[in-house]
Design a protein around this motif. Structure first.
Motif, PDB file in Angstrom:
ATOM      1  N   SER A 134       0.850  -1.193   0.000  1.00 19.49           N
ATOM      2  CA  SER A 134       0.000   0.000   0.000  1.00 19.49           C
ATOM      3  C   SER A 134       0.884   1.241   0.000  1.00 19.49           C
ATOM      4  O   SER A 134       2.029   1.191   0.455  1.00 19.49           O
ATOM      5  N   LYS A 135       0.327   2.326  -0.547  1.00 22.84           N
ATOM      6  CA  LYS A 135       1.128   3.540  -0.728  1.00 22.84           C
ATOM      7  C   LYS A 135       0.839   4.553   0.379  1.00 22.84           C
ATOM      8  O   LYS A 135      -0.311   4.679   0.806  1.00 22.84           O
ATOM      9  N   PHE A 136       1.860   5.282   0.811  1.00 22.99           N
ATOM     10  CA  PHE A 136       1.669   6.366   1.766  1.00 22.99           C
ATOM     11  C   PHE A 136       2.579   7.520   1.369  1.00 22.99           C
ATOM     12  O   PHE A 136       3.795   7.368   1.314  1.00 22.99           O
ATOM     13  N   CYS A 137       1.997   8.660   1.058  1.00 24.02           N
ATOM     14  CA  CYS A 137       2.799   9.791   0.575  1.00 24.02           C
ATOM     15  C   CYS A 137       2.102  11.096   0.903  1.00 24.02           C
ATOM     16  O   CYS A 137       0.895  11.125   1.163  1.00 24.02           O
ATOM     17  N   ASN A 138       2.874  12.196   0.898  1.00 25.85           N
ATOM     18  CA  ASN A 138       2.267  13.511   1.071  1.00 25.85           C
ATOM     19  C   ASN A 138       2.176  14.257  -0.274  1.00 25.85           C
ATOM     20  O   ASN A 138       1.850  15.432  -0.314  1.00 25.85           O
ATOM     21  N   PHE A 139       2.478  13.550  -1.359  1.00 27.05           N
ATOM     22  CA  PHE A 139       2.228  14.028  -2.713  1.00 27.05           C
ATOM     23  C   PHE A 139       1.272  13.037  -3.382  1.00 27.05           C
ATOM     24  O   PHE A 139       1.081  11.919  -2.880  1.00 27.05           O
ATOM     25  N   ASN A 140       0.751  13.438  -4.511  1.00 25.10           N
ATOM     26  CA  ASN A 140      -0.115  12.545  -5.284  1.00 25.10           C
ATOM     27  C   ASN A 140       0.209  12.755  -6.767  1.00 25.10           C
ATOM     28  O   ASN A 140      -0.647  13.191  -7.558  1.00 25.10           O
ATOM     29  N   CYS A 141       1.471  12.475  -7.124  1.00 31.79           N
ATOM     30  CA  CYS A 141       1.947  12.772  -8.480  1.00 31.79           C
ATOM     31  C   CYS A 141       1.139  11.992  -9.518  1.00 31.79           C
ATOM     32  O   CYS A 141       0.896  10.790  -9.336  1.00 31.79           O
ATOM     33  N   ILE A 142       0.803  12.685 -10.582  1.00 30.71           N
ATOM     34  CA  ILE A 142      -0.021  12.020 -11.621  1.00 30.71           C
ATOM     35  C   ILE A 142       0.735  10.855 -12.252  1.00 30.71           C
ATOM     36  O   ILE A 142       0.129   9.929 -12.753  1.00 30.71           O
ATOM     37  N   TYR A 143       2.061  10.903 -12.211  1.00 32.10           N
ATOM     38  CA  TYR A 143       2.854   9.865 -12.870  1.00 32.10           C
ATOM     39  C   TYR A 143       3.298   8.759 -11.910  1.00 32.10           C
ATOM     40  O   TYR A 143       4.072   7.884 -12.284  1.00 32.10           O
ATOM     41  N   CYS A 144       2.819   8.798 -10.654  1.00 35.56           N
ATOM     42  CA  CYS A 144       3.323   7.860  -9.646  1.00 35.56           C
ATOM     43  C   CYS A 144       3.086   6.409 -10.076  1.00 35.56           C
ATOM     44  O   CYS A 144       1.989   6.039 -10.475  1.00 35.56           O
ATOM     45  N   GLU A 145       4.127   5.616  -9.937  1.00 33.44           N
ATOM     46  CA  GLU A 145       4.026   4.188 -10.305  1.00 33.44           C
ATOM     47  C   GLU A 145       3.274   3.393  -9.241  1.00 33.44           C
ATOM     48  O   GLU A 145       2.833   2.280  -9.495  1.00 33.44           O
ATOM     49  N   TRP A 172      -2.557   6.078  -7.025  1.00 33.83           N
ATOM     50  CA  TRP A 172      -2.974   7.333  -6.366  1.00 33.83           C
ATOM     51  C   TRP A 172      -2.789   7.246  -4.855  1.00 33.83           C
ATOM     52  O   TRP A 172      -2.939   6.181  -4.271  1.00 33.83           O
ATOM     53  N   THR A 173      -2.491   8.407  -4.252  1.00 37.36           N
ATOM     54  CA  THR A 173      -2.534   8.528  -2.800  1.00 37.36           C
ATOM     55  C   THR A 173      -4.020   8.560  -2.437  1.00 37.36           C
ATOM     56  O   THR A 173      -4.777   9.340  -3.016  1.00 37.36           O
ATOM     57  N   LYS A 174      -4.426   7.712  -1.515  1.00 39.27           N
ATOM     58  CA  LYS A 174      -5.857   7.631  -1.172  1.00 39.27           C
ATOM     59  C   LYS A 174      -6.315   8.922  -0.478  1.00 39.27           C
ATOM     60  O   LYS A 174      -5.531   9.570   0.208  1.00 39.27           O
ATOM     61  N   ASN A 200       7.138   2.409  -1.567  1.00 40.49           N
ATOM     62  CA  ASN A 200       5.714   2.724  -1.760  1.00 40.49           C
ATOM     63  C   ASN A 200       5.329   4.076  -1.174  1.00 40.49           C
ATOM     64  O   ASN A 200       4.380   4.188  -0.392  1.00 40.49           O
ATOM     65  N   GLY A 201       6.047   5.114  -1.510  1.00 38.22           N
ATOM     66  CA  GLY A 201       5.703   6.449  -1.014  1.00 38.22           C
ATOM     67  C   GLY A 201       6.948   7.227  -0.611  1.00 38.22           C
ATOM     68  O   GLY A 201       8.036   6.985  -1.118  1.00 38.22           O
ATOM     69  N   GLU A 202       6.760   8.166   0.318  1.00 42.33           N
ATOM     70  CA  GLU A 202       7.838   9.074   0.709  1.00 42.33           C
ATOM     71  C   GLU A 202       8.576   8.525   1.940  1.00 42.33           C
ATOM     72  O   GLU A 202       8.011   8.464   3.038  1.00 42.33           O
ATOM     73  N   THR A 249      13.752  11.647  -2.331  1.00 41.73           N
ATOM     74  CA  THR A 249      12.724  12.307  -1.520  1.00 41.73           C
ATOM     75  C   THR A 249      11.991  13.376  -2.325  1.00 41.73           C
ATOM     76  O   THR A 249      12.568  13.979  -3.238  1.00 41.73           O
ATOM     77  N   ASN A 250      10.742  13.610  -1.933  1.00 41.34           N
ATOM     78  CA  ASN A 250      10.001  14.702  -2.584  1.00 41.34           C
ATOM     79  C   ASN A 250      10.266  16.032  -1.872  1.00 41.34           C
ATOM     80  O   ASN A 250       9.687  17.045  -2.243  1.00 41.34           O
ATOM     81  N   SER A 251      11.100  16.040  -0.867  1.00 40.39           N
ATOM     82  CA  SER A 251      11.580  17.246  -0.159  1.00 40.39           C
ATOM     83  C   SER A 251      10.548  17.870   0.770  1.00 40.39           C
ATOM     84  O   SER A 251      10.810  18.922   1.353  1.00 40.39           O
ATOM     85  N   PHE A 283      16.471  15.331  -4.633  1.00 41.18           N
ATOM     86  CA  PHE A 283      15.255  16.096  -4.344  1.00 41.18           C
ATOM     87  C   PHE A 283      14.435  16.262  -5.618  1.00 41.18           C
ATOM     88  O   PHE A 283      14.971  16.648  -6.655  1.00 41.18           O
ATOM     89  N   LYS A 284      13.143  16.046  -5.473  1.00 43.15           N
ATOM     90  CA  LYS A 284      12.256  16.118  -6.643  1.00 43.15           C
ATOM     91  C   LYS A 284      11.797  17.561  -6.905  1.00 43.15           C
ATOM     92  O   LYS A 284      11.260  18.207  -6.015  1.00 43.15           O
ATOM     93  N   ILE A 285      12.036  18.049  -8.119  1.00 39.30           N
ATOM     94  CA  ILE A 285      11.455  19.331  -8.557  1.00 39.30           C
ATOM     95  C   ILE A 285      11.006  19.148 -10.005  1.00 39.30           C
ATOM     96  O   ILE A 285      11.825  19.136 -10.926  1.00 39.30           O
TER      97      ILE A 285
HETATM   98  S1  SF4 Z   1       6.086   9.794  -7.260  1.00 44.37           S
HETATM   99 FE1  SF4 Z   1       6.993   9.779  -5.220  1.00 44.37          FE
HETATM  100  S2  SF4 Z   1       6.419  11.747  -4.358  1.00 44.37           S
HETATM  101 FE2  SF4 Z   1       5.084  11.403  -6.083  1.00 44.37          FE
HETATM  102  S3  SF4 Z   1       3.237  10.465  -5.204  1.00 44.37           S
HETATM  103 FE3  SF4 Z   1       4.592   8.807  -5.882  1.00 44.37          FE
HETATM  104  S4  SF4 Z   1       5.756   8.275  -4.079  1.00 44.37           S
HETATM  105 FE4  SF4 Z   1       4.864  10.292  -3.682  1.00 44.37          FE
END
Ligand code: SF4
Length: 259
Positions: free
Chosen positions: A32-43, A46-48, A89-91, A122-124, A144-146
């Motif tokens: 399961s995924k846990f993140c504080n972003f919800n990037c459209i391209y995330c493999e 979606w972040t629930k 699976n996330g940050e 990290t998504n920073s 760092f992701k930008i």
């Molecule tokens: S790509 Fe990384 S930062 Fe973005 S939602 Fe997925 S796990 Fe989070």
């Protein structure tokens, strides 16, 4: 499309586009995924909406035991492990014991795999925590992701939760004590009849302004390689990535493409 979720705490080794033969550490729950972003391209999908940690987070002891076991299993292979990478699976910095886990991983690396680099992706978004910054200073490489140069593209492409803004993120990366490595994803697609395209010349120009502001040691750009959370996103061509990379190089910025 089925998300690509890691089912183990220590995964791989995999041949990474950026880190060679790499053992991955997934600090988030398996499956399961846990993140504080919800990037459209995330493999990882979606972040629930109810973004709670599901399942049990592995303890430092479990992680290190699993890491030692995996390194020992792999020690008979003829090719060496180049890196140990915090991803998954996330940050990773969201794990409440992130700092302790990184320190224990560094000690394990020193004893069992002294030539391998320890890398954190990290998504920073947790750089406001001084304890996270302190431990990130100790690893060999922190990326760092930008992905955006404007707040509107940041919101659309990374969909941060809470009050995270692009400028706050950039300011925190800028105050990181050593010149950072930036990784940037380029992608385009149509969502709800609106085009999202961070390769558009005006978006690239704004992104370059932010890169100049950060003064990174290196910028690594890449595009999607696996199914994404948002269906129908397009891979950017190598020619377009080269063009973006050349723009950075012409400004004296160390840039490369991960393919
Ligand atoms: S790509 Fe990384 S930062 Fe973005 S939602 Fe997925 S796990 Fe989070």
């Amino acid at each position: 499309m089925k998300p690509h979720l890691f089912e183990e705490i220590i995964f791989g080794p995999v041949k990474s586009r950026r880190f060679g033969i790499s053992l991955g550490i997934n600090l988030l729950p398996v499956r399961s995924k846990f993140c504080n972003f919800n990037c459209i391209y995330c493999e990882c999908g979606w972040t629930k909406k109810v973004n709670k940690i599901k399942g049990v987070l592995p303890s430092s002891k479990t992680i290190i035991n699993n890491l030692i076991e995996k390194i020992n299993l792999w020690s008979d292979q003829s090719y060496p492990i180049d890196s140990i990478t915090f991803a998954g699976n996330g940050e990773p910095t969201l794990h409440p014991n992130f700092e302790e886990i990184v320190k224990d991983t560094l000690l394990t690396r020193d004893i069992l795999l002294p030539d391998a680099n320890v890398v954190v992706l990290t998504n920073s978004a947790m750089l406001h925590k001084s304890s996270v910054v302190d431990v990130l200073k100790k690893v060999d490489s922190c990326m760092f992701k930008i992905d955006a140069g404007t707040e509107s593209m940041f919101k659309r492409i990374n969909q941060p939760l809470g009050g995270i803004t692009l400028q706050k993120t950039i300011d925190r990366i800028k105050s990181f004590p050593s010149p950072p490595i930036i990784q940037s994803m380029f992608v385009r697609g149509e969502i709800d009849d609106k085009i999202i395209d961070n390769t558009a010349p005006n978006e690239v120009a704004k992104w370059i302004e932010k890169i100049i502001e950060i003064k990174p040691e290196q910028v690594i750009i890449y595009t999607i390689d696996r199914p994404t959370a948002q269906p129908g996103l397009e891979k950017v061509t190598i020619c377009e990535l080269s063009n973006i990379s050349h723009q950075l190089k012409s400004l004296g910025i160390n840039a490369s493409i991960a393919v």
